[in-house]
Scaffold this motif. Structure first.
Motif, PDB file in Angstrom:
ATOM      1  N   ARG A  14     -10.381 -17.867  37.637  1.00 16.64           N
ATOM      2  CA  ARG A  14     -10.271 -16.478  38.093  1.00 16.64           C
ATOM      3  C   ARG A  14      -9.168 -15.763  37.318  1.00 16.64           C
ATOM      4  O   ARG A  14      -8.114 -16.337  37.055  1.00 16.64           O
ATOM      5  CB  ARG A  14      -9.951 -16.458  39.594  1.00 16.64           C
ATOM      6  CG  ARG A  14     -10.146 -15.094  40.243  1.00 16.64           C
ATOM      7  CD  ARG A  14      -9.997 -15.191  41.756  1.00 16.64           C
ATOM      8  NE  ARG A  14     -10.005 -13.861  42.361  1.00 16.64           N
ATOM      9  CZ  ARG A  14     -11.111 -13.226  42.756  1.00 16.64           C
ATOM     10  NH1 ARG A  14     -12.275 -13.808  42.638  1.00 16.64           N
ATOM     11  NH2 ARG A  14     -11.039 -12.016  43.294  1.00 16.64           N
ATOM     12  N   ALA A  15      -9.429 -14.522  36.963  1.00 24.06           N
ATOM     13  CA  ALA A  15      -8.453 -13.708  36.228  1.00 24.06           C
ATOM     14  C   ALA A  15      -7.673 -12.834  37.199  1.00 24.06           C
ATOM     15  O   ALA A  15      -8.173 -12.480  38.272  1.00 24.06           O
ATOM     16  CB  ALA A  15      -9.188 -12.831  35.227  1.00 24.06           C
ATOM     17  N   LEU A  16      -6.453 -12.505  36.808  1.00 23.95           N
ATOM     18  CA  LEU A  16      -5.602 -11.659  37.642  1.00 23.95           C
ATOM     19  C   LEU A  16      -4.984 -10.569  36.783  1.00 23.95           C
ATOM     20  O   LEU A  16      -4.419 -10.848  35.715  1.00 23.95           O
ATOM     21  CB  LEU A  16      -4.489 -12.499  38.274  1.00 23.95           C
ATOM     22  CG  LEU A  16      -3.430 -11.731  39.059  1.00 23.95           C
ATOM     23  CD1 LEU A  16      -4.000 -11.214  40.374  1.00 23.95           C
ATOM     24  CD2 LEU A  16      -2.234 -12.632  39.361  1.00 23.95           C
ATOM     25  N   LEU A  17      -5.073  -9.358  37.253  1.00 24.73           N
ATOM     26  CA  LEU A  17      -4.408  -8.230  36.607  1.00 24.73           C
ATOM     27  C   LEU A  17      -3.555  -7.546  37.669  1.00 24.73           C
ATOM     28  O   LEU A  17      -4.080  -7.118  38.705  1.00 24.73           O
ATOM     29  CB  LEU A  17      -5.444  -7.242  36.052  1.00 24.73           C
ATOM     30  CG  LEU A  17      -4.851  -5.976  35.424  1.00 24.73           C
ATOM     31  CD1 LEU A  17      -4.120  -6.312  34.125  1.00 24.73           C
ATOM     32  CD2 LEU A  17      -5.946  -4.945  35.151  1.00 24.73           C
ATOM     33  N   GLN A  18      -2.259  -7.465  37.400  1.00 27.08           N
ATOM     34  CA  GLN A  18      -1.345  -6.917  38.396  1.00 27.08           C
ATOM     35  C   GLN A  18      -0.538  -5.796  37.763  1.00 27.08           C
ATOM     36  O   GLN A  18       0.108  -6.006  36.729  1.00 27.08           O
ATOM     37  CB  GLN A  18      -0.439  -8.061  38.849  1.00 27.08           C
ATOM     38  CG  GLN A  18       0.551  -7.734  39.919  1.00 27.08           C
ATOM     39  CD  GLN A  18       1.253  -9.008  40.361  1.00 27.08           C
ATOM     40  OE1 GLN A  18       0.665  -9.883  40.998  1.00 27.08           O
ATOM     41  NE2 GLN A  18       2.502  -9.131  39.982  1.00 27.08           N
ATOM     42  N   LEU A  19      -0.581  -4.636  38.351  1.00 30.04           N
ATOM     43  CA  LEU A  19       0.206  -3.506  37.845  1.00 30.04           C
ATOM     44  C   LEU A  19       1.241  -3.140  38.895  1.00 30.04           C
ATOM     45  O   LEU A  19       0.886  -2.740  40.013  1.00 30.04           O
ATOM     46  CB  LEU A  19      -0.680  -2.276  37.572  1.00 30.04           C
ATOM     47  CG  LEU A  19      -1.674  -2.390  36.419  1.00 30.04           C
ATOM     48  CD1 LEU A  19      -3.012  -2.934  36.899  1.00 30.04           C
ATOM     49  CD2 LEU A  19      -1.887  -1.028  35.765  1.00 30.04           C
ATOM     50  N   ASP A  20       2.519  -3.292  38.558  1.00 28.63           N
ATOM     51  CA  ASP A  20       3.602  -2.944  39.476  1.00 28.63           C
ATOM     52  C   ASP A  20       4.234  -1.638  39.032  1.00 28.63           C
ATOM     53  O   ASP A  20       4.716  -1.529  37.897  1.00 28.63           O
ATOM     54  CB  ASP A  20       4.668  -4.045  39.491  1.00 28.63           C
ATOM     55  CG  ASP A  20       4.219  -5.252  40.284  1.00 28.63           C
ATOM     56  OD1 ASP A  20       3.255  -5.134  41.066  1.00 28.63           O
ATOM     57  OD2 ASP A  20       4.832  -6.321  40.115  1.00 28.63           O
ATOM     58  N   PHE A  21       4.245  -0.662  39.911  1.00 27.60           N
ATOM     59  CA  PHE A  21       4.889   0.627  39.647  1.00 27.60           C
ATOM     60  C   PHE A  21       6.157   0.649  40.499  1.00 27.60           C
ATOM     61  O   PHE A  21       6.063   0.691  41.730  1.00 27.60           O
ATOM     62  CB  PHE A  21       3.978   1.792  40.050  1.00 27.60           C
ATOM     63  CG  PHE A  21       2.689   1.865  39.267  1.00 27.60           C
ATOM     64  CD1 PHE A  21       1.607   1.051  39.568  1.00 27.60           C
ATOM     65  CD2 PHE A  21       2.557   2.770  38.220  1.00 27.60           C
ATOM     66  CE1 PHE A  21       0.418   1.132  38.855  1.00 27.60           C
ATOM     67  CE2 PHE A  21       1.372   2.869  37.502  1.00 27.60           C
ATOM     68  CZ  PHE A  21       0.295   2.038  37.812  1.00 27.60           C
ATOM     69  N   ASP A  22       7.331   0.611  39.862  1.00 31.80           N
ATOM     70  CA  ASP A  22       8.588   0.556  40.613  1.00 31.80           C
ATOM     71  C   ASP A  22       9.202   1.939  40.752  1.00 31.80           C
ATOM     72  O   ASP A  22       9.373   2.669  39.770  1.00 31.80           O
ATOM     73  CB  ASP A  22       9.581  -0.381  39.919  1.00 31.80           C
ATOM     74  CG  ASP A  22       9.265  -1.838  40.201  1.00 31.80           C
ATOM     75  OD1 ASP A  22       8.332  -2.102  40.993  1.00 31.80           O
ATOM     76  OD2 ASP A  22       9.948  -2.714  39.641  1.00 31.80           O
ATOM     77  N   LEU A  23       9.589   2.257  41.984  1.00 33.37           N
ATOM     78  CA  LEU A  23      10.266   3.522  42.287  1.00 33.37           C
ATOM     79  C   LEU A  23      11.438   3.206  43.200  1.00 33.37           C
ATOM     80  O   LEU A  23      11.514   2.100  43.737  1.00 33.37           O
ATOM     81  CB  LEU A  23       9.279   4.471  42.982  1.00 33.37           C
ATOM     82  CG  LEU A  23       8.151   4.907  42.041  1.00 33.37           C
ATOM     83  CD1 LEU A  23       6.803   4.682  42.661  1.00 33.37           C
ATOM     84  CD2 LEU A  23       8.334   6.356  41.608  1.00 33.37           C
ATOM     85  N   PRO A  24      12.334   4.172  43.406  1.00 39.21           N
ATOM     86  CA  PRO A  24      13.468   3.865  44.301  1.00 39.21           C
ATOM     87  C   PRO A  24      12.987   3.647  45.740  1.00 39.21           C
ATOM     88  O   PRO A  24      11.993   4.243  46.163  1.00 39.21           O
ATOM     89  CB  PRO A  24      14.333   5.127  44.216  1.00 39.21           C
ATOM     90  CG  PRO A  24      13.865   5.878  43.032  1.00 39.21           C
ATOM     91  CD  PRO A  24      12.435   5.513  42.811  1.00 39.21           C
ATOM     92  N   LEU A  25      13.704   2.798  46.454  1.00 30.48           N
ATOM     93  CA  LEU A  25      13.400   2.587  47.877  1.00 30.48           C
ATOM     94  C   LEU A  25      14.051   3.756  48.632  1.00 30.48           C
ATOM     95  O   LEU A  25      15.231   3.697  48.994  1.00 30.48           O
ATOM     96  CB  LEU A  25      13.985   1.237  48.310  1.00 30.48           C
ATOM     97  CG  LEU A  25      13.501   0.608  49.605  1.00 30.48           C
ATOM     98  CD1 LEU A  25      12.024   0.277  49.573  1.00 30.48           C
ATOM     99  CD2 LEU A  25      14.286  -0.661  49.893  1.00 30.48           C
ATOM    100  N   ASP A  26      13.315   4.816  48.817  1.00 28.85           N
ATOM    101  CA  ASP A  26      13.911   6.034  49.371  1.00 28.85           C
ATOM    102  C   ASP A  26      12.956   6.692  50.372  1.00 28.85           C
ATOM    103  O   ASP A  26      11.985   6.079  50.820  1.00 28.85           O
ATOM    104  CB  ASP A  26      14.273   7.009  48.230  1.00 28.85           C
ATOM    105  CG  ASP A  26      13.045   7.413  47.403  1.00 28.85           C
ATOM    106  OD1 ASP A  26      11.904   7.180  47.866  1.00 28.85           O
ATOM    107  OD2 ASP A  26      13.228   7.951  46.290  1.00 28.85           O
ATOM    108  N   ALA A  27      13.217   7.940  50.655  1.00 29.77           N
ATOM    109  CA  ALA A  27      12.420   8.642  51.676  1.00 29.77           C
ATOM    110  C   ALA A  27      10.956   8.810  51.265  1.00 29.77           C
ATOM    111  O   ALA A  27      10.108   9.142  52.097  1.00 29.77           O
ATOM    112  CB  ALA A  27      13.036  10.009  51.960  1.00 29.77           C
ATOM    113  N   GLY A  28      10.653   8.560  49.994  1.00 34.19           N
ATOM    114  CA  GLY A  28       9.269   8.667  49.533  1.00 34.19           C
ATOM    115  C   GLY A  28       8.396   7.485  49.952  1.00 34.19           C
ATOM    116  O   GLY A  28       7.179   7.488  49.729  1.00 34.19           O
ATOM    117  N   CYS A  29       9.004   6.469  50.552  1.00 29.70           N
ATOM    118  CA  CYS A  29       8.240   5.260  50.927  1.00 29.70           C
ATOM    119  C   CYS A  29       7.075   5.589  51.859  1.00 29.70           C
ATOM    120  O   CYS A  29       5.972   5.044  51.716  1.00 29.70           O
ATOM    121  CB  CYS A  29       9.145   4.257  51.630  1.00 29.70           C
ATOM    122  SG  CYS A  29      10.283   3.428  50.521  1.00 29.70           S
ATOM    123  N   ALA A  30       7.316   6.459  52.823  1.00 29.85           N
ATOM    124  CA  ALA A  30       6.269   6.753  53.812  1.00 29.85           C
ATOM    125  C   ALA A  30       5.049   7.361  53.122  1.00 29.85           C
ATOM    126  O   ALA A  30       3.909   6.963  53.397  1.00 29.85           O
ATOM    127  CB  ALA A  30       6.816   7.700  54.875  1.00 29.85           C
TER     128      ALA A  30
END
Lengths: 438, 431
Positions: A29-45
């Motif tokens: 099985r193949a895996l493709l993972q894209l992680d988009f990192d942003l600050p842990l802030d009020a935008g989380c919700a």
């Protein structure tokens, strides 16, 4: 069996967008993972609600049913969006998986279609009438559902206690924030705010892509360049993220919260510096392993096996945040004994270091884990993503060499940097405890 | 030691050797070239349901609830030295598990496989169970039981079992109630071990990049010789219909947790019949309740279900039921909505295109779950204990006919076979 000596091909696609590519035809099985990192802030919700909305349909697959049917047609391929806390970052993860071509009927490879579906999820959400960012009915339904889900998180005893512990220990630091936001924050969201969050992820998130397994390089690379490469659809500036706040406790704080639980949840948090470089990192991880990183650790052996004070107890390092946490499910009346035993074991490790057998058992456990990495796409992806995120860029074999060279003095030195911060107990009210038998 | 069969599965590019020891232990060996880890699983058909049995010597034995699980804990104590320490020195990952009808033990390692196999087969076949050791373990098991009792999902699951069944042992969780744990003695555990942990009851499954003949030669002297005799479980007779239409319990939850189950009048028996029953029933559940189902989509659009919804099918030789669950502010609406939907589905019958799609997805799932040596070893142990050929599930998936699915859907969702369970917040008025 030789340790995995391979390093993934590191392909910078644009500033702030990197691809780690490790073709592995042996895997099924193949895996493709894209992680988009942003600050842990009020935008989380907004990002948490966005993740739910994106899975409700796209322009081409207008409902979740259609998306699910498409994945079934692609021989059980998956494409999911979710969010998690990674040190003090909010990581939005798009993860896709599919069966390798050699296990499918001739000419029925699905990689290209899965990649298209994954991109479609993020880029072409199902819109509402008159150009609205999201379908109004879907938006309201998912917003209400997320708020309900957050409110009933209290029913997940272990998860809720851990979050309350983080909030108590790291108050005022971004880390204390739950990555899913609060119910009130979610309820205040409107479609435009969530659409802005979607654009922010695509435009400004720092991106790490990991592709592992039976995957052809060139079609993958062409598709990713077209999407997130420098001249591609989202070739934008992606700012660096701030470093984690590292707390410096003055003295051990005791926090107790009451909940009608049968078994109390105990947490004890220590601060430590974020490790700099390969040796510091491995010394910290080995020291944690000696303390409570597994069944060979002191906490399991002493607190559970010798003193029968807990069923499960262990410790964990959050290296990017500079935290070491101990957690256990215990009888609340024995919380003092558990706390004192943990503090005693930490002090002893700092004063005398590990004995030869403890150190060898911790190393053996790591050796085993490192050798096992190559047996799953997920294991390979986790390993190399972590190496990248800490700027270490080692193969499992290189990491093993660093581990093997460490001696008891370095483990002791790592334990000496742990400073007790907060002891947290979530337990039933005292009156109820007095009535318990056993 | 004799080789009983060599099973090729060209679709998955896997081969399994099945052997049998002199004492009757069945062994599966799967070679996984190029993989670093090796795994060994050992198990037997003895689980938490087996608290009342006639031992091979003909004596009737009654032990406290939770004894199989307690025994699993005690086996990890080892005879001379704790198993934790022995595996720890080898760097192996290991664990054990007790379900209603089975107990299993395993390790996964990328080094010292031969030594770890020796440890596994030693502690599973040669324990030392003393009163002192049993007493010491009670506090640990109590904490484990309390951990599960605090979990609304686990608690509700067993509330549903008590609604569906009158007397069946699956009404009780594998760990047993705390007071039963405290009354367990070394003699109880020894009686269980002597009756069930006999070589011909054990199955061993090994997977990794090894030479099968060499491994068989190594394993042979580690397995005990013949010790014939069969223990017979004694179960109370179970009526064929649910015990209660609905059971409610007050618990510390923020919102109501709701379960709805449908039981079959009896279990599907053993072997291939059970496997087929399981696959067919799971397919029916997928057709109604997977995200890809128009039936589920309609429930979702109407707000009757949300993402906290889940469904499962569970069976063994003598029980069988399907269940759905959700956290819902309106349990009555949820129950009505689900009941109406399954009735309509049973009337309408399955959509052939949906069956084909789910078959495709099931193939992808089978490939994905047969990759790592630990996955293969675990699956082959289940086959040995379930008396089915390894990979038989693939043929079952391929051979299921539409009529069969339609028939199963009609039988599975009969209203008179259903029961509900509600975990309600302490302050909520009764429904």
């Amino acid at each position: 069996m030789a340790l995995l000596e391979t390093l993934p091909e590191h392909i910078p696609l644009a500033p702030g967008v990197d691809l780690l590519f490790l073709p592995e035809p042996r895997l099924k099985r193949a895996l493709l993972q894209l992680d988009f990192d942003l600050p842990l802030d009020a935008g989380c919700a907004a990002r948490s609600l966005l993740a739910q909305l994106l899975e409700q349909g796209t322009a081409a697959h207008p409902t979740r049913m259609h998306l699910a049917q498409r994945q079934e047609e692609l021989y059980g391929a998956t494409a999911r969006v979710g969010g998690l806390r990674a040190a003090e970052k909010h990581r939005m993860r798009l993860q896709a998986g599919w069966v390798g071509e050699r296990f499918l009927p001739e000419g029925e490879g699905v990689a290209v279609q899965v990649l298209e579906l994954a991109r479609e999820l993020l880029e072409q959400p199902r819109r509402g009438a008159d150009g609205a960012a999201f379908d109004a009915e879907v938006f309201q339904r998912e917003r209400a559902q997320l708020a309900r889900h957050i409110r009933s998180f209290v029913d997940d005893r272990a998860g809720y206690a851990q979050q309350r512990f983080y909030e108590a220990m790291c108050a005022g630091e971004p880390f204390a924030r739950a990555p899913w936001g609060t119910a009130e924050e979610v309820e205040a969201l409107d479609p435009d705010t969530v659409e802005q969050a979607r654009l922010e992820i695509l435009k400004h998130g720092r991106v790490l892509i990991v592709a592992v397994g039976p995957i052809d390089r060139d079609p993958l690379l062409a598709a990713l360049r077209d999407w997130l490469g420098e001249g591609g659809a989202w070739g934008t500036k992606r700012p660096e993220l701030p470093p984690s706040v590292v707390g410096q406790p003055a003295a051990l704080r005791e926090v107790r919260e009451e909940m009608p639980v049968d078994q109390a949840r105990f947490h004890l948090g220590f601060r430590c510096p974020v490790p700099q470089g390969s040796e510091e990192m491995e010394a910290l991880l080995l020291a944690n392993s000696v303390l409570g990183g597994g069944i060979q650790g002191r906490l399991f052996r002493v607190v559970r096996e010798e003193r029968s004070l807990a069923y499960g107890i262990g410790s964990e390092v959050l290296a990017g945040k500079g935290l070491l946490t101990v957690s256990a499910g215990i009888d609340a009346r024995k919380a003092g004994e558990v706390r004192d035993e943990v503090l005693h074991q930490v002090a002893d490790l700092a004063a005398h270091g590990p004995n030869a057998e403890e150190l060898e058992m911790a190393k053996a456990s790591f050796r085993n884990g490192l050798q096992a990495i190559g047996d799953s796409a997920g294991g390979i992806a986790r390993f190399y993503a972590r190496e990248y995120q800490f700027g270490l860029h080692r193969s499992p074999a290189q990491r093993a060499a660093v581990l093997e060279a460490l001696g008891p003095d370095q483990i002791q030195a790592a334990a000496q940097r742990w400073v007790a911060d907060t002891a947290f107990l979530m337990a039933a009210p005292q009156a109820e405890l007095a009535e318990q038998v056993g | 030691m004799k080789i009983v069969a060599e099973i090729q599965e060209p679709r998955l590019q896997e081969t399994v050797l099945v052997a049998e020891s002199e004492g009757g232990t069945r062994i599966a060996l799967a070679r996984t070239p190029g993989y670093s880890t090796r795994a060994a699983f050992v198990g037997l058909r003895f689980g938490s349901n087996h608290v009342h049995f006639r031992n091979p010597e003909g004596q009737e034995v009654q032990v406290p609830w939770g004894s199989a699980h307690f025994l699993e804990h005690k086996l990890f104590e080892g005879r001379e030295e704790k198993v934790f320490d022995r595996f720890g020195r080898l760097g192996a990952n290991f664990n054990g598990g007790t379900s209603f009808a089975r107990t299993s033990y395993y390790f996964v390692t990328s080094q010292h496989f031969e030594e770890a196999t020796e440890v596994l087969l030693d502690f599973v076949q040669d324990p030392l169970i003393t009163e002192e050791r049993v007493e010491k373990e009670k506090g640990i098991i109590e904490q484990e039981v309390r951990m599960y009792e605090d979990d609304p999902n686990y608690r509700g699951y067993f509330l549903l079992h008590r609604a569906l069944y009158h007397k069946h042992a699956i009404r009780i969780s594998p760990g047993g109630p705390v007071d039963e744990v405290h009354r367990t003695t070394a003699a109880d555990l020894q009686a269980c071990f002597d009756a069930y942990y006999r070589p011909h009851n054990l199955a061993l499954s090994l997977a990794g990049d090894f030479d099968p003949e060499q491994i068989l030669a190594q394993v042979e002297p580690l397995l005990k010789g013949p010790n014939p005799g069969k223990a017979e479980a004694i179960f109370e007779e179970e009526p064929p219909t649910p015990a209660h239409a609905c059971l409610e319990e007050r618990f510390a939850v923020s919102r109501p947790h709701v379960w709805l189950g449908w039981r079959d009048p009896a279990g599907p028996g053993e072997g291939l019949a059970q496997l087929r029953h399981r696959v067919l029933s799971s397919l029916v559940l997928d057709l109604v309740f997977e995200h890809s189902s128009p039936w589920y989509e309609e429930l979702y659009q109407q707000g009757i279900v949300d993402d906290s919804f889940g469904c499962s099918f569970s069976c063994d030789e003598d029980w069988s039921h399907a269940a759905v669950e959700m956290v819902s502010d309106d349990p009555d609406r949820f129950l009505e909505g689900i009941r109406a939907t399954v009735a309509r589905f049973a009337d309408a019958g399955p959509d052939p295109a949906a069956v084909e799609r789910i078959r495709r997805a099931a193939w992808g799932g089978a490939v994905s779950s047969s990759q790592a040596p630990s996955q293969l070893a675990s699956a082959h142990l289940a086959s040995l204990l379930g008396d089915t050929r390894p990979f038989a599930v693939l043929d079952v998936i391929d051979s299921i006919e539409l009529d069969e699915v339609a028939q199963r859907a009609r039988e599975m969702f009969l209203p008179e076979r259903s029961a509900a369970a509600l975990l309600l917040p302490q302050d909520r008025p009764a429904s």
